[in-house]
Design an enzyme around this catalytic site. Structure first.
Site, short mmCIF file in Angstrom:
data_model
loop_
_atom_site.label_atom_id
_atom_site.label_comp_id
_atom_site.label_asym_id
_atom_site.label_seq_id
_atom_site.Cartn_x
_atom_site.Cartn_y
_atom_site.Cartn_z
CB SER A 256 83.04 22.43 64.93
OG SER A 256 82.22 22.40 66.10
CE LYS A 257 88.03 16.36 64.35
NZ LYS A 257 89.36 15.88 64.79
NE ARG A 258 81.12 23.92 70.01
CZ ARG A 258 79.92 24.51 69.91
NH1 ARG A 258 78.94 24.15 70.71
NH2 ARG A 258 79.71 25.44 69.01
CG HIS A 259 78.01 21.36 66.24
ND1 HIS A 259 78.95 22.22 65.67
CD2 HIS A 259 77.28 22.11 67.10
CE1 HIS A 259 78.76 23.43 66.15
NE2 HIS A 259 77.77 23.40 67.03
N GLY A 260 79.50 16.84 66.67
CA GLY A 260 79.49 15.42 66.30
C GLY A 260 80.02 15.13 64.92
#
Length: 497
Positions: A256-260
């Protein structure tokens, strides 16, 4: 390198959003497979989700693939023998496949209403059955058809699940047999006549003579259904290869975006370069050996094979991507690196869109002064903003550390006077005179150098201090030192308030 010009692969993104990391990796693996075999790489747009598909997303996909260097041999914008390559424009082609399935009793019209389907699903859940549709319309008579038509019901079309297992032979994950009991008579055409993904996908693969379908493992559930349709059409089935998923962490979290992770277009805007992103993508699941991290495009093409793809998921590591990006930025010669950062300086308002070529040598020296610090091209602003504008603040922590102890005004005044007295304002002279000045002081050099850096750039990191002085020039350097000298007396007043 193997050569097999009959190899035909396709990348078939849905234009419901921008091209993301997973899709870009799929595109790359298809492109490399085609290049390795001297085959054909097709770009096909799967816009069967009419409500969510947009022209903007389609254009972003084209632009992102071109930026990555993944040009296609056949497809929209370039043509080919199987036009059109956008599925919403291929309705007439799909019609012959639908008729074939209906006429050969491999599909049937389903007149069930949403309410009836809801009841059927509830019964299936109550009986703990896998199939949420019970085949209610499988054996309708002509009378039944006429009755439902008279009621104004618009039928869907469902594919009939065969009695024997479906064999899925995957070139990466191995062989699997799917039992009929785990499948159901799926809808392949909606009541408005629009064909659905599992029909259009395999129909296009058959029509375009695709030999290998290389895609993410999230499509595994679709593969048995598409093979079932191909078998019903007595068509040649392409070979399938499902890429293990890209994960957000070693714990198996979904990416996800949370992981970059973000869109390819966002990476471009953030200052990543295509060579780095390609190198990063190819190592998400594929490897040359246990140690090689840096690979040229030719290395990838020469050595690419599906047998080198692992069966387990790959972890998205943004730090590795940043490391690769720094590596590829440093591989650019100074002229190319300067050209690469210019759009970012212009975007941030530090450089005019029509800046003069006479400024180019000065600009190249600024880029050279940054050295190996650029993780992304956009970082150029962080390290060089002060070269282009006097409008910068002093970093609060640095102010507290370097300007509230000792006598920074006296230290800076002495440095200013030393620089003011220099007639030959070149690097060697400036460095020599400042060092002579430092040697006369009874304080550590850093207690002079850091306040000087603050005066000239607002920060205590960045390019070599003497290089900064030369690139700013004598007049601007003196002006900025005076500005900080005037600022220092206000520090205690600000603290008191």
């Amino acid at each position: 390198m193997e050569t097999n010009s009959s190899v035909r692969v396709r990348f078939a993104p849905s234009p419901t959003g921008f091209l993301h990391i997973g899709g870009a990796r799929t595109a790359l693996f298809n492109w490399l497979f085609a290049k390795h075999h001297g085959g054909t790489y097709i770009l096909r747009i799967d816009d069967t989700d009419e409500q969510r598909s947009t022209q903007e997303s389609m254009q972003q996909i084209y632009d992102s693939l071109k930026w990555l260097g993944l040009d296609w041999d056949e497809g929209e914008t370039v043509g080919g023998d199987y036009q059109p390559y956008v599925q919403s424009q291929r309705r007439k082609i799909y019609q012959k496949y639908i008729q074939n399935l209906l006429e050969n009793d491999n599909a049937y019209y389903c007149y069930c209403t949403p309410e009836e389907l809801s009841q059927i699903r509830e019964h299936a859940r109550a009986e703990n059955r896998n199939q949420s549709y019970n085949g209610k319309c499988r054996n309708l008579t002509e009378k039944d058809h006429r009755k439902f038509e008279a009621e104004g019901r618009k039928p869907t079309v469902r594919i009939k699940v065969p009695n024997q297992p479906i064999l899925v032979q995957d070139l990466i994950l191995g062989e699997t047999q799917i039992a009929p009991s785990s499948l159901q008579d799926e809808v392949i055409v909606k009541s408005n006549g629009a064909p659905l993904y599992n029909l259009t996908s395999i129909a296009d693969d058959i029509e375009m003579q695709v030999t290998h379908v290389i895609r993410g493992a999230d499509h595994l559930n679709n593969t048995s259904k598409q093979i079932m349709i191909a078998n019903a059409l007595s068509a040649k089935i392409p070979q399938f290869a499902h890429l293990p998923m890209v994960l957000g962490s070693s714990k198996g979290e979904k990416l996800s975006k949370r992981h970059g992770a973000t869109s390819v277009d966002q990476y471009r805007k953030d200052g990543f370069i295509p060579e780095a992103l390609i190198n990063f993508l190819v190592r998400l699941g594929w490897s040359l050996d246990d140690k090689t991290e840096i690979l040229s495009i030719n290395d990838m093409i020469d050595n690419f094979s599906l047998s080198r793809i692992g069966k387990s998921g790959s972890v998205f590591d943004v730090k590795r991507l940043e490391w690769l990006n720094n590596h590829y930025i440093l591989k650019l010669n100074l002229a190319k690196r300067t050209s690469a950062v210019i759009p970012f300086l212009q975007r941030d308002g530090l450089l005019e869109d029509n800046f003069s070529n006479e400024e180019r040598p000065w600009l190249e020296k600024i880029v050279e002064s940054v050295g190996d610090r650029l993780t992304t091209l956009a970082d150029i602003t962080t390290y060089t903003k002060f070269f282009f504008t006097d409008d910068f603040d002093y970093h609060p922590k640095d102010v507290k550390k370097w300007l509230t102890k000792g006598d920074p005004v006296a230290v800076l005044s002495g440095a200013r006077d030393t620089l003011l007295a220099i007639e030959n304002f070149d690097l060697d002279t400036v460095e020599s005179k400042i060092k002579d000045y430092l040697n006369k002081l009874e304080i550590k050099r850093i207690q002079v150098m850091q306040p000087l850096r603050l005066a000239l750039s607002g920060q205590t990191f960045g390019p070599d201090l003497f290089t900064i002085i030369i690139l700013l020039g004598q007049e601007k350097t003196i002006s900025r030192i005076n500005r900080l000298i005037d600022y220092i007396p206000t520090i205690n007043k600000r603290s008191a308030n």
